[in-house]
Scaffold this motif. Structure first.
Motif, PDB file in Angstrom:
ATOM      1  N   ALA A 272       0.811  -1.208   0.000  1.00  0.00           N
ATOM      2  CA  ALA A 272       0.000   0.000   0.000  1.00  0.00           C
ATOM      3  C   ALA A 272       0.845   1.259   0.000  1.00  0.00           C
ATOM      4  CB  ALA A 272      -0.935  -0.003   1.216  1.00  0.00           C
ATOM      5  N   VAL A 273       2.031   1.175   0.597  1.00  0.00           N
ATOM      6  CA  VAL A 273       2.899   2.347   0.694  1.00  0.00           C
ATOM      7  C   VAL A 273       3.975   2.263  -0.376  1.00  0.00           C
ATOM      8  CG1 VAL A 273       4.459   3.649   2.166  1.00  0.00           C
ATOM      9  CG2 VAL A 273       2.459   2.536   3.163  1.00  0.00           C
ATOM     10  N   ASP A 274       3.961   3.200  -1.293  1.00  0.00           N
ATOM     11  CA  ASP A 274       4.940   3.368  -2.370  1.00  0.00           C
ATOM     12  C   ASP A 274       4.659   2.462  -3.566  1.00  0.00           C
ATOM     13  OD1 ASP A 274       7.639   4.928  -2.849  1.00  0.00           O
ATOM     14  OD2 ASP A 274       7.970   2.920  -3.643  1.00  0.00           O
ATOM     15  N   ARG A 275       4.471   1.163  -3.366  1.00  0.00           N
ATOM     16  CA  ARG A 275       4.325   0.264  -4.512  1.00  0.00           C
ATOM     17  C   ARG A 275       3.050   0.558  -5.294  1.00  0.00           C
ATOM     18  NH1 ARG A 275       7.123  -4.194  -4.728  1.00  0.00           N
ATOM     19  NH2 ARG A 275       8.577  -2.757  -3.744  1.00  0.00           N
ATOM     20  N   THR A 276       1.948   0.805  -4.598  1.00  0.00           N
ATOM     21  CA  THR A 276       0.710   1.120  -5.302  1.00  0.00           C
ATOM     22  C   THR A 276       0.884   2.354  -6.170  1.00  0.00           C
ATOM     23  OG1 THR A 276      -0.733   0.070  -3.671  1.00  0.00           O
ATOM     24  CG2 THR A 276      -1.691   1.827  -4.990  1.00  0.00           C
ATOM     25  N   GLU A 277       1.575   3.373  -5.634  1.00  0.00           N
ATOM     26  CA  GLU A 277       1.810   4.585  -6.406  1.00  0.00           C
ATOM     27  C   GLU A 277       2.595   4.286  -7.680  1.00  0.00           C
ATOM     28  OE1 GLU A 277       0.726   5.712  -2.400  1.00  0.00           O
ATOM     29  OE2 GLU A 277       2.200   4.322  -3.150  1.00  0.00           O
ATOM     30  N   LEU A 278       3.631   3.455  -7.565  1.00  0.00           N
ATOM     31  CA  LEU A 278       4.462   3.134  -8.723  1.00  0.00           C
ATOM     32  C   LEU A 278       3.701   2.313  -9.753  1.00  0.00           C
ATOM     33  CD1 LEU A 278       7.929   2.347  -7.084  1.00  0.00           C
ATOM     34  CD2 LEU A 278       6.915   4.538  -7.721  1.00  0.00           C
ATOM     35  N   VAL A 279       2.863   1.384  -9.302  1.00  0.00           N
ATOM     36  CA  VAL A 279       2.057   0.588 -10.228  1.00  0.00           C
ATOM     37  C   VAL A 279       1.094   1.488 -10.993  1.00  0.00           C
ATOM     38  CG1 VAL A 279       0.239  -1.164 -10.363  1.00  0.00           C
ATOM     39  CG2 VAL A 279       2.257  -1.578  -8.949  1.00  0.00           C
ATOM     40  N   LEU A 283       0.846   2.098 -15.057  1.00  0.00           N
ATOM     41  CA  LEU A 283      -0.384   1.865 -15.802  1.00  0.00           C
ATOM     42  C   LEU A 283      -0.797   3.121 -16.560  1.00  0.00           C
ATOM     43  CD1 LEU A 283      -2.419  -0.215 -13.185  1.00  0.00           C
ATOM     44  CD2 LEU A 283      -1.378  -1.067 -15.298  1.00  0.00           C
ATOM     45  N   GLU A 284      -0.640   4.285 -15.944  1.00  0.00           N
ATOM     46  CA  GLU A 284      -0.965   5.537 -16.626  1.00  0.00           C
ATOM     47  C   GLU A 284      -0.074   5.743 -17.837  1.00  0.00           C
ATOM     48  OE1 GLU A 284      -0.683   9.585 -17.909  1.00  0.00           O
ATOM     49  OE2 GLU A 284       0.920   8.557 -16.820  1.00  0.00           O
ATOM     50  N   ARG A 285       1.220   5.434 -17.687  1.00  0.00           N
ATOM     51  CA  ARG A 285       2.155   5.597 -18.802  1.00  0.00           C
ATOM     52  C   ARG A 285       1.803   4.662 -19.955  1.00  0.00           C
ATOM     53  NH1 ARG A 285       6.413   3.581 -21.290  1.00  0.00           N
ATOM     54  NH2 ARG A 285       6.339   1.648 -20.078  1.00  0.00           N
ATOM     55  N   LEU A 286       1.494   3.411 -19.627  1.00  0.00           N
ATOM     56  CA  LEU A 286       1.166   2.430 -20.661  1.00  0.00           C
ATOM     57  C   LEU A 286      -0.132   2.800 -21.378  1.00  0.00           C
ATOM     58  CD1 LEU A 286       2.051  -0.889 -18.771  1.00  0.00           C
ATOM     59  CD2 LEU A 286       3.363   0.209 -20.605  1.00  0.00           C
ATOM     60  N   GLU A 287      -1.126   3.260 -20.618  1.00  0.00           N
ATOM     61  CA  GLU A 287      -2.386   3.636 -21.258  1.00  0.00           C
ATOM     62  C   GLU A 287      -2.198   4.862 -22.137  1.00  0.00           C
ATOM     63  OE1 GLU A 287      -6.494   5.526 -19.741  1.00  0.00           O
ATOM     64  OE2 GLU A 287      -6.057   3.550 -18.863  1.00  0.00           O
ATOM     65  N   ARG A 288      -1.438   5.852 -21.642  1.00  0.00           N
ATOM     66  CA  ARG A 288      -1.208   7.073 -22.424  1.00  0.00           C
ATOM     67  C   ARG A 288      -0.469   6.768 -23.720  1.00  0.00           C
ATOM     68  NH1 ARG A 288       3.027  10.435 -21.210  1.00  0.00           N
ATOM     69  NH2 ARG A 288       3.123   9.402 -19.185  1.00  0.00           N
ATOM     70  N   ALA A 289       0.416   5.742 -23.681  1.00  0.00           N
ATOM     71  CA  ALA A 289       1.172   5.356 -24.874  1.00  0.00           C
ATOM     72  C   ALA A 289       0.387   4.426 -25.789  1.00  0.00           C
ATOM     73  CB  ALA A 289       2.478   4.689 -24.459  1.00  0.00           C
ATOM     74  N   GLY A 290      -0.833   4.063 -25.402  1.00  0.00           N
ATOM     75  CA  GLY A 290      -1.646   3.177 -26.216  1.00  0.00           C
ATOM     76  C   GLY A 290      -1.221   1.720 -26.153  1.00  0.00           C
ATOM     77  N   LEU A 291      -0.453   1.346 -25.118  1.00  0.00           N
ATOM     78  CA  LEU A 291       0.064  -0.020 -25.018  1.00  0.00           C
ATOM     79  C   LEU A 291      -0.880  -0.956 -24.274  1.00  0.00           C
ATOM     80  CD1 LEU A 291       3.807   0.846 -24.273  1.00  0.00           C
ATOM     81  CD2 LEU A 291       2.794   0.089 -26.441  1.00  0.00           C
ATOM     82  N   ILE A 292      -1.838  -0.409 -23.543  1.00  0.00           N
ATOM     83  CA  ILE A 292      -2.861  -1.235 -22.895  1.00  0.00           C
ATOM     84  C   ILE A 292      -4.212  -0.566 -23.124  1.00  0.00           C
ATOM     85  CG2 ILE A 292      -1.313  -2.164 -21.130  1.00  0.00           C
ATOM     86  CD1 ILE A 292      -2.551  -0.192 -19.124  1.00  0.00           C
ATOM     87  N   PRO A 293      -5.291  -1.342 -23.131  1.00  0.00           N
ATOM     88  CA  PRO A 293      -6.623  -0.744 -23.327  1.00  0.00           C
ATOM     89  C   PRO A 293      -7.071   0.009 -22.078  1.00  0.00           C
ATOM     90  CG  PRO A 293      -6.815  -3.094 -22.889  1.00  0.00           C
ATOM     91  CD  PRO A 293      -5.349  -2.821 -23.027  1.00  0.00           C
ATOM     92  N   ARG A 294      -7.973   0.935 -22.266  1.00  0.00           N
ATOM     93  CA  ARG A 294      -8.536   1.661 -21.146  1.00  0.00           C
ATOM     94  C   ARG A 294      -9.628   0.811 -20.492  1.00  0.00           C
ATOM     95  NH1 ARG A 294      -8.718   6.824 -19.171  1.00  0.00           N
ATOM     96  NH2 ARG A 294     -10.653   7.514 -18.176  1.00  0.00           N
TER      97      ARG A 294
END
Length: 487
Positions: A272-279, A283-294
């Protein structure tokens, strides 16, 4: 943001002249270090420093993993908590702070020093821990699968609130007098927000504690500060026998695409501390790059949501711990189809989602929390996928899944593992073997002795050997309850 404030410690608690040593327990004439935890294992961090009339504890963490380790949490403390002058915390992870409520419950009445961010995060972590312990005891009693009659929690929510009144926030690099012969400075460790390495001056001798060290390339935090010159250095070795592999960003993207494509759920156990933020950032980076579906992303951990609030507050306050080139990425998380799950009923509905989605939930090693219930319902379905995002201690469900287990035991039942399991070490924020050796070498003068702790036996032994061979410094793997002089 935390829903409950952190109680403020009274000034009397932090008075270094206020003695708490019990009659007949005067300490040794020479400074002594005793290893009360995190020896032969990666959890249970706890170290005692003694000199004359001073007694200071560094960390008081829970043991996690196999049952034989967890049972240590119930054993009486090796020392009388009433005899301690103070406790100093390196950071807010449960294996470093999780025994504090027991310490206070059993009579400790002194200050607990830590960074301001550690105080905020420890309040979240300990409140959640007490809630989980009480819920697990209740569930065990109702279901009848416990051997104890009745099952009791290790500590209660009331014990935690009492403990939080002892927290005394201190600034990085500021010397704080703990007793008349012991002082401490905290330096940034770059592991999680608020994490610190400790420079402890005891009767003129310096002992440095690494706590958990972060990686130089942490996505959000600045790297650890170099250690001070010291007589003794107590060094973690979680990754002491291996080096992090090069990042493979396509692994997470591929796992998400495959799972969503077959109509499944991506389960991500995450601290919950730090790892959730990094995940979430990835996910935001991958979605913004079109690499994963929304798709909907559920953060099913009240503790993680509160911890995220602490990180966002640090961002808005301009914390020097955050990397300037990446910190603003936190603000982009609002672009995700992000859902905060606080209600237990909503969490239960996620055991069988009505559409493909991603669920991020604690704990990171699947030892407790809501992720365990999700795993119990979703591991048998081959459409689903479990993504492991960091170190998995031996004996944990996460480690069993990492090692290819075909079934895992949850709440007294064996659950078949038919879901895909993907292991992604990229998210680890622990320094690896190269990082650890380089950190020791960066000290202005080499320590007389390095004590290697907080690692599995092979990992600790390998790191000690490297330090001796490459740096020419005496490096020792101590044993549990071993006492050494540091003069």
């Amino acid at each position: 943001m935390p829903t409950n404030p952190v109680p403020v410690a009274s000034a009397a608690l932090a008075d270094p002249t206020r003695r708490r040593v019990m009659p007949g327990t005067a300490g040794p004439a020479s400074p002594i270090l005793t290893f009360l935890g995190a020896v032969g294992t990666v959890t249970g961090s706890c170290f005692l420093l003694e000199h004359a009339t001073s007694r200071v504890l560094v960390d008081a963490g829970l043991y996690q993993g196999p049952g034989e380790l967890r049972r240590r949490n119930w054993e009486p403390f090796a020392i009388d908590p009433r005899s301690l002058d103070a406790v100093v915390l390196t950071h807010a992870h449960l294996d470093h702070c999780g025994q504090l409520p027991r310490l206070v419950k059993d009579g400790f009445d002194g200050p607990i020093y830590c960074s301001a961010e550690t105080a905020a995060l420890a309040a979240i972590v300990l409140r959640d821990s007490a809630h989980l312990l009480e819920e697990e005891a209740r569930y065990a009693n109702e279901s009848g699968w416990t051997r104890h009659r009745p099952a009791l929690p290790l500590y209660s929510a009331q014990d935690v609130e009492q403990t939080l009144r002892h927290l005394v926030p201190v600034l990085y690099d500021e010397r704080r007098e703990l007793t008349t012969t012991v002082g401490v400075r905290l330096h940034p460790a770059g592991h999680i927000l608020g994490s610190a390495t400790l420079e402890v001056d005891i009767a003129g001798e310096v002992v440095v504690f690494s706590g958990d060290l972060g990686r130089a390339g942490h996505p959000l935090l600045e790297p650890p500060a170099p250690p001070a010159a010291a007589t003794a250095l107590v060094l973690e070795s979680t990754y002491g026998n291996r080096v992090h592999p090069p990042a493979e960003p396509d692994v997470l993207a591929g796992a998400v695409r495959r799972t969503i494509g077959r109509g499944g759920t991506v389960l991500i156990p995450a601290f919950a501390v730090d790892r959730t933020e990094l995940v979430l950032l990835e996910l935001e980076r991958l979605e913004r790059a079109g690499l994963i579906p929304r798709v909907p992303i559920y953060v099913d951990s009240p503790m993680a949501l509160e911890a995220l609030g602490v990180y966002l507050r640090a961002l808005h306050d301009g914390s020097p711990q955050l990397r300037g080139d990446r910190a603003a990425a936190l603000e982009r998380l609002g672009a995700l189809d992000l859902h905060s799950v606080r209600d237990a009923g909503e969490s239960q509905r996620l055991n069988a989602p009505d559409q493909p989605c991603i669920i991020v939930s604690a704990s990171g090693m699947a030892t407790g929390g809501r992720i365990v219930h999700h795993l119990a319902h979703q591991l048998p379905d081959s459409r689903n996928c479990v993504v492991l995002t960091g170190y998995q201690a031996p004996g944990t469900r996460g480690r069993q899944l990492q090692d290819g287990a075909r079934h895992v035991k949850i709440h007294g039942h064996y659950v078949p593992v038919r879901a895909e399991v993907v292991d992604i070490p990229d998210f680890s924020v622990h320094a690896d073997a190269d990082d650890l050796v380089a950190w020791v070498a960066s000290a202005p003068a080499p320590p007389t002795t390095v004590y290697v702790v907080h690692g599995e036996p092979d990992s600790a032994a390998a790191l000690a050997e490297r330090i001796e061979d490459e740096l020419g410094i005496c490096a020792v793997v101590p044993t549990l309850a071993e006492r050494v002089r540091v003069d």
